[in-house]
Design a protein around this motif. Sequence first.
Motif, mmCIF file in Angstrom:
data_model
loop_
_atom_site.group_PDB
_atom_site.id
_atom_site.type_symbol
_atom_site.label_atom_id
_atom_site.label_comp_id
_atom_site.label_asym_id
_atom_site.label_seq_id
_atom_site.Cartn_x
_atom_site.Cartn_y
_atom_site.Cartn_z
ATOM 1 N N GLN A 1 23.503 -37.080 -4.522
ATOM 2 C CA GLN A 1 22.681 -37.725 -4.987
ATOM 3 C C GLN A 1 21.330 -37.118 -5.755
ATOM 4 O OE1 GLN A 1 21.537 -41.097 -4.292
ATOM 5 N NE2 GLN A 1 22.859 -41.033 -3.049
ATOM 6 N N VAL A 2 20.535 -37.957 -6.460
ATOM 7 C CA VAL A 2 19.837 -37.266 -7.733
ATOM 8 C C VAL A 2 18.400 -38.267 -7.448
ATOM 9 C CG1 VAL A 2 18.804 -36.850 -9.756
ATOM 10 C CG2 VAL A 2 21.375 -36.472 -9.621
ATOM 11 N N GLN A 3 17.308 -37.125 -6.871
ATOM 12 C CA GLN A 3 16.421 -37.469 -6.594
ATOM 13 C C GLN A 3 14.872 -36.565 -7.051
ATOM 14 O OE1 GLN A 3 16.653 -38.432 -1.996
ATOM 15 N NE2 GLN A 3 17.075 -36.223 -2.004
ATOM 16 N N VAL A 4 13.635 -36.954 -6.359
ATOM 17 C CA VAL A 4 13.110 -36.197 -6.323
ATOM 18 C C VAL A 4 12.183 -36.461 -5.569
ATOM 19 C CG1 VAL A 4 12.727 -35.909 -9.424
ATOM 20 C CG2 VAL A 4 11.698 -37.948 -8.099
ATOM 21 N N ALA A 5 10.917 -35.793 -5.379
ATOM 22 C CA ALA A 5 9.630 -35.701 -4.104
ATOM 23 C C ALA A 5 8.275 -34.932 -5.066
ATOM 24 C CB ALA A 5 10.852 -35.251 -2.930
ATOM 25 N N GLU A 6 7.071 -35.669 -4.329
ATOM 26 C CA GLU A 6 6.237 -35.130 -4.407
ATOM 27 C C GLU A 6 5.732 -34.455 -3.417
ATOM 28 O OE1 GLU A 6 6.078 -38.920 -7.188
ATOM 29 O OE2 GLU A 6 6.797 -38.469 -4.670
ATOM 30 N N SER A 7 4.664 -33.304 -3.547
ATOM 31 C CA SER A 7 4.119 -32.658 -2.048
ATOM 32 C C SER A 7 2.709 -32.189 -2.956
ATOM 33 C CB SER A 7 5.093 -31.646 -2.019
ATOM 34 O OG SER A 7 5.114 -30.942 -2.646
ATOM 35 N N GLY A 8 1.798 -32.096 -2.119
ATOM 36 C CA GLY A 8 0.640 -31.356 -2.087
ATOM 37 C C GLY A 8 -0.814 -32.236 -2.259
ATOM 38 N N GLY A 9 -0.161 -33.022 -1.952
ATOM 39 C CA GLY A 9 -1.964 -34.258 -2.119
ATOM 40 C C GLY A 9 -2.420 -33.904 -0.766
ATOM 41 N N GLY A 10 -3.499 -34.487 -1.305
ATOM 42 C CA GLY A 10 -4.612 -34.317 0.274
ATOM 43 C C GLY A 10 -5.743 -34.699 0.354
ATOM 44 N N LEU A 11 -7.126 -34.238 1.422
ATOM 45 C CA LEU A 11 -8.483 -34.176 0.441
ATOM 46 C C LEU A 11 -8.549 -33.480 -0.129
ATOM 47 C CD1 LEU A 11 -10.652 -36.084 2.061
ATOM 48 C CD2 LEU A 11 -10.465 -35.407 3.412
ATOM 49 N N VAL A 12 -9.538 -33.800 -1.180
ATOM 50 C CA VAL A 12 -10.650 -32.772 -1.343
ATOM 51 C C VAL A 12 -11.647 -33.320 -1.852
ATOM 52 C CG1 VAL A 12 -8.972 -33.199 -3.780
ATOM 53 C CG2 VAL A 12 -10.167 -31.180 -3.851
ATOM 54 N N GLN A 13 -12.771 -31.974 -1.797
ATOM 55 C CA GLN A 13 -14.409 -32.829 -1.662
ATOM 56 C C GLN A 13 -14.143 -32.573 -3.973
ATOM 57 O OE1 GLN A 13 -16.811 -29.598 -0.354
ATOM 58 N NE2 GLN A 13 -16.721 -30.556 1.556
ATOM 59 N N PRO A 14 -15.417 -33.679 -3.958
ATOM 60 C CA PRO A 14 -15.353 -33.006 -5.374
ATOM 61 C C PRO A 14 -15.380 -32.160 -6.341
ATOM 62 C CG PRO A 14 -16.839 -35.029 -4.746
ATOM 63 C CD PRO A 14 -16.415 -34.703 -4.006
ATOM 64 N N GLY A 15 -15.348 -31.740 -7.181
ATOM 65 C CA GLY A 15 -15.130 -30.295 -8.216
ATOM 66 C C GLY A 15 -14.169 -29.691 -6.956
ATOM 67 N N GLY A 16 -13.690 -30.078 -6.358
ATOM 68 C CA GLY A 16 -12.003 -28.890 -5.811
ATOM 69 C C GLY A 16 -11.286 -29.049 -6.722
ATOM 70 N N SER A 17 -10.438 -28.886 -6.975
ATOM 71 C CA SER A 17 -8.819 -28.672 -7.101
ATOM 72 C C SER A 17 -7.524 -28.860 -6.008
ATOM 73 C CB SER A 17 -8.096 -27.005 -8.030
ATOM 74 O OG SER A 17 -9.627 -27.109 -8.883
ATOM 75 N N LEU A 18 -6.024 -29.042 -6.597
ATOM 76 C CA LEU A 18 -5.453 -29.499 -6.271
ATOM 77 C C LEU A 18 -4.077 -29.051 -7.142
ATOM 78 C CD1 LEU A 18 -5.550 -32.468 -3.649
ATOM 79 C CD2 LEU A 18 -5.189 -30.592 -2.986
ATOM 80 N N ARG A 19 -2.884 -28.520 -6.372
ATOM 81 C CA ARG A 19 -1.933 -28.338 -6.985
ATOM 82 C C ARG A 19 -0.244 -29.472 -6.261
ATOM 83 N NH1 ARG A 19 2.590 -23.215 -8.713
ATOM 84 N NH2 ARG A 19 3.040 -24.220 -6.253
ATOM 85 N N LEU A 20 -0.039 -30.332 -7.079
ATOM 86 C CA LEU A 20 1.422 -31.569 -6.382
ATOM 87 C C LEU A 20 2.232 -30.504 -7.529
ATOM 88 C CD1 LEU A 20 -0.504 -34.567 -7.748
ATOM 89 C CD2 LEU A 20 -0.741 -33.419 -5.630
ATOM 90 N N SER A 21 3.372 -31.014 -6.735
ATOM 91 C CA SER A 21 4.103 -30.535 -7.284
ATOM 92 C C SER A 21 5.484 -31.863 -7.202
ATOM 93 C CB SER A 21 5.374 -29.377 -6.086
ATOM 94 O OG SER A 21 4.585 -28.151 -6.142
ATOM 95 N N CYS A 22 6.570 -31.985 -8.065
ATOM 96 C CA CYS A 22 8.006 -32.949 -7.741
ATOM 97 C C CYS A 22 8.911 -31.925 -8.300
ATOM 98 C CB CYS A 22 7.699 -33.163 -9.027
ATOM 99 S SG CYS A 22 9.133 -34.590 -9.603
ATOM 100 N N ALA A 23 9.752 -31.711 -6.960
ATOM 101 C CA ALA A 23 11.338 -31.408 -7.037
ATOM 102 C C ALA A 23 11.925 -32.354 -6.927
ATOM 103 C CB ALA A 23 10.749 -30.343 -5.849
ATOM 104 N N ALA A 24 12.998 -31.845 -8.248
ATOM 105 C CA ALA A 24 14.345 -32.096 -8.332
ATOM 106 C C ALA A 24 15.272 -32.171 -7.629
ATOM 107 C CB ALA A 24 14.323 -32.356 -9.601
ATOM 108 N N SER A 25 16.362 -32.468 -6.832
ATOM 109 C CA SER A 25 17.371 -32.139 -5.320
ATOM 110 C C SER A 25 18.683 -33.140 -6.336
ATOM 111 C CB SER A 25 16.597 -32.262 -3.971
ATOM 112 O OG SER A 25 16.605 -33.093 -3.920
ATOM 113 N N GLY A 26 19.439 -32.233 -6.101
ATOM 114 C CA GLY A 26 20.989 -32.808 -6.211
ATOM 115 C C GLY A 26 21.740 -32.439 -7.261
ATOM 116 N N ARG A 27 23.055 -33.113 -7.864
ATOM 117 C CA ARG A 27 23.125 -32.231 -8.532
ATOM 118 C C ARG A 27 23.037 -32.599 -10.320
ATOM 119 N NH1 ARG A 27 27.427 -34.343 -4.698
ATOM 120 N NH2 ARG A 27 28.815 -32.901 -4.419
ATOM 121 N N ILE A 28 22.204 -31.684 -10.190
ATOM 122 C CA ILE A 28 21.650 -31.537 -11.617
ATOM 123 C C ILE A 28 22.380 -30.555 -12.981
ATOM 124 C CG2 ILE A 28 19.314 -31.194 -12.549
ATOM 125 C CD1 ILE A 28 17.393 -31.637 -9.689
ATOM 126 N N LEU A 29 21.517 -31.108 -13.726
ATOM 127 C CA LEU A 29 22.217 -30.061 -14.929
ATOM 128 C C LEU A 29 21.327 -29.973 -15.991
ATOM 129 C CD1 LEU A 29 26.177 -32.119 -15.706
ATOM 130 C CD2 LEU A 29 25.529 -30.622 -14.405
#
Length: 125
Positions: A1-29
């Motif tokens: 399998q080859v897939q991707v998954a996001e993480s890092g979302g949530g509730l934040v106040q205006p002016g705030g910051s977040l970092r999202l991640s997109c991780a790929a997994s599987g037999r990746i070249l």
Amino acid sequence: QVQVAESGGGLVQPGGSLRLSCAASGRILSINYIGWYRQAPGKQRELLAGIDRSGNINYIDSVKGRFTISRDNAKNTVYLRMSDLKPEDTAVYYCNANILGRLGALQAPGNYERWGQGTLVTVSS
């Protein structure tokens, strides 16, 4: 399998910051390209930023200066750092990847496009 998954979302106040991640997994070249998209309620999905294998980056005008895309090749992960968030940034954020990989150990390599399941970002006081 080859897939991707996001993480890092949530509730934040205006002016705030977040970092999202997109991780790929599987037999990746290699990861040829990853783009970050978002879809707000009642709106079409839009491409925000993308990064290719060479590190070339593009952003849409509305996020330039606030969002930063980066990648960690060793972790097969692409990040989207978002700052100065606004209520209009509220959306489900998705990553889309074009990956060179194998679906099975004995299969020939191929290019595969994958979407993650999305991660919700809510900007609200």
